[in-house]
Design a protein around this motif. Structure first.
Motif, short mmCIF file in Angstrom:
data_model
loop_
_atom_site.label_atom_id
_atom_site.label_comp_id
_atom_site.label_asym_id
_atom_site.label_seq_id
_atom_site.Cartn_x
_atom_site.Cartn_y
_atom_site.Cartn_z
N GLN A 1 0.85 -1.19 0.00
CA GLN A 1 0.00 0.00 0.00
C GLN A 1 0.89 1.24 0.00
N ASP B 1 -6.13 3.70 -6.96
CA ASP B 1 -6.37 2.50 -6.15
C ASP B 1 -5.32 1.46 -6.55
N TRP B 2 -4.31 1.33 -5.70
CA TRP B 2 -3.16 0.52 -6.07
C TRP B 2 -3.47 -0.97 -6.07
N THR B 3 -3.22 -1.61 -7.20
CA THR B 3 -3.23 -3.07 -7.29
C THR B 3 -1.79 -3.50 -7.54
N ARG B 4 -1.54 -4.79 -7.43
CA ARG B 4 -0.19 -5.29 -7.70
C ARG B 4 0.24 -4.94 -9.13
N ASP B 5 -0.67 -5.13 -10.07
CA ASP B 5 -0.37 -4.84 -11.47
C ASP B 5 -0.02 -3.38 -11.67
#
Length: 258
Positions: free
Chosen positions: A95, A103-107
């Motif tokens: 995070q 909105d942070w995703t792994r990708d």
């Protein structure tokens, strides 16, 4: 429209929204670093860029193209690369604490980390030209994140190379060197997908692209091997086209389909 951070040997491309969020994130990072005259100047510059209209927020890092006077001062360039380094460090976390409306995703984190590595490398080369050696960024991330980041990084370099020489068709000797570089990029990308990402739809795209490149440079035997791999991955409709292509290539190379 898009944003373009022009470097001496490479251009970093982002969407308009991406360029805006990148600047916001860099400004936020600068606020957390020890205040210096150089930090203040660089932050002011970034804030001014953020106020520009879409398509004009990015700035040149190529001394031959609208180079900002601020970065004629080496200390300011070192400050910028330090901000970028800290920005990337946040992206290694699940995070990230960055002033970005994302909105942070792994990708997304890995994609942005790749962009950060590109931007850092552009400035690192500028400093190298000024006899200042800065190490390449090397973040401590797990293998899955590293593979995904490297996929985005190398594919960015590959498509930028394609984009650059699509506009300006090179002479024969230079074209051969460019095709060699393209092939090296594609080899790396395909290797990463096969070993680390393992997504057949993405693998199919790059196998077909490499096969086309191999055909264009006269290496039909290697192209056939890639097309055979595509045949396994493709659906029924696509397989017919690949099979027809394989048959034609096999005729030309006097090989028989297994």
């Amino acid at each position: 429209m898009a944003e373009h951070f022009y470097g001496k040997n490479h251009t970093l491309h982002t969407s308009n929204k991406g360029g805006e969020e990148l600047l916001k994130g860099l400004i936020g990072v600068s606020n957390k670093l020890q205040e210096t005259t150089s930090i203040i100047k660089v932050r002011f510059f970034l804030e001014n860029q953020l106020k520009q209209g879409s398509g004009w927020k990015a700035f040149s890092l190529n001394p031959n193209i609208d180079y900002p006077e601020l970065f004629e001062n080496t200390n300011n360039l070192i400050t910028l690369i330090n901000i970028i380094k800290h920005f990337g460090n946040e992206l290694t976390k699940t995070q990230p604490k960055l002033d970005c409306d994302i909105d942070w995703t792994r990708d997304l984190r890995c994609k942005w980390l790749a962009k950060t590595l590109e931007l850092h490398e552009i400035i690192r080369q500028l400093l190298f030209d000024r006899k200042i050696c800065i190490d390449k960024l090397n973040y401590n991330i797990d293998n899955d994140d590293s593979n995904l980041c490297q996929y985005y990084l190398i594919s960015d370099y590959y498509y930028e190379l394609c984009r650059r020489y699509k506009k300006n068709k090179p002479e024969n000797e230079e074209e051969n060197k460019i095709n060699e570089t393209k092939l090296k990029y594609l080899d790396k990308i395909i290797s990463i997908i096969e070993i680390g990402i393992q997504q057949n739809d993405i693998l199919l795209i790059y196998l077909l692209e490499r096969a086309e490149l191999l055909i264009s440079i006269g290496n039909k035997e290697e192209a056939i091997l890639d097309l055979k791999k595509c045949f396994i991955l493709e659906d029924e409709n696509g397989n017919k086209a690949i099979l027809d292509h394989l048959k034609e290539l096999n005729k030309e190379t006097d090989n028989q389909l297994e």
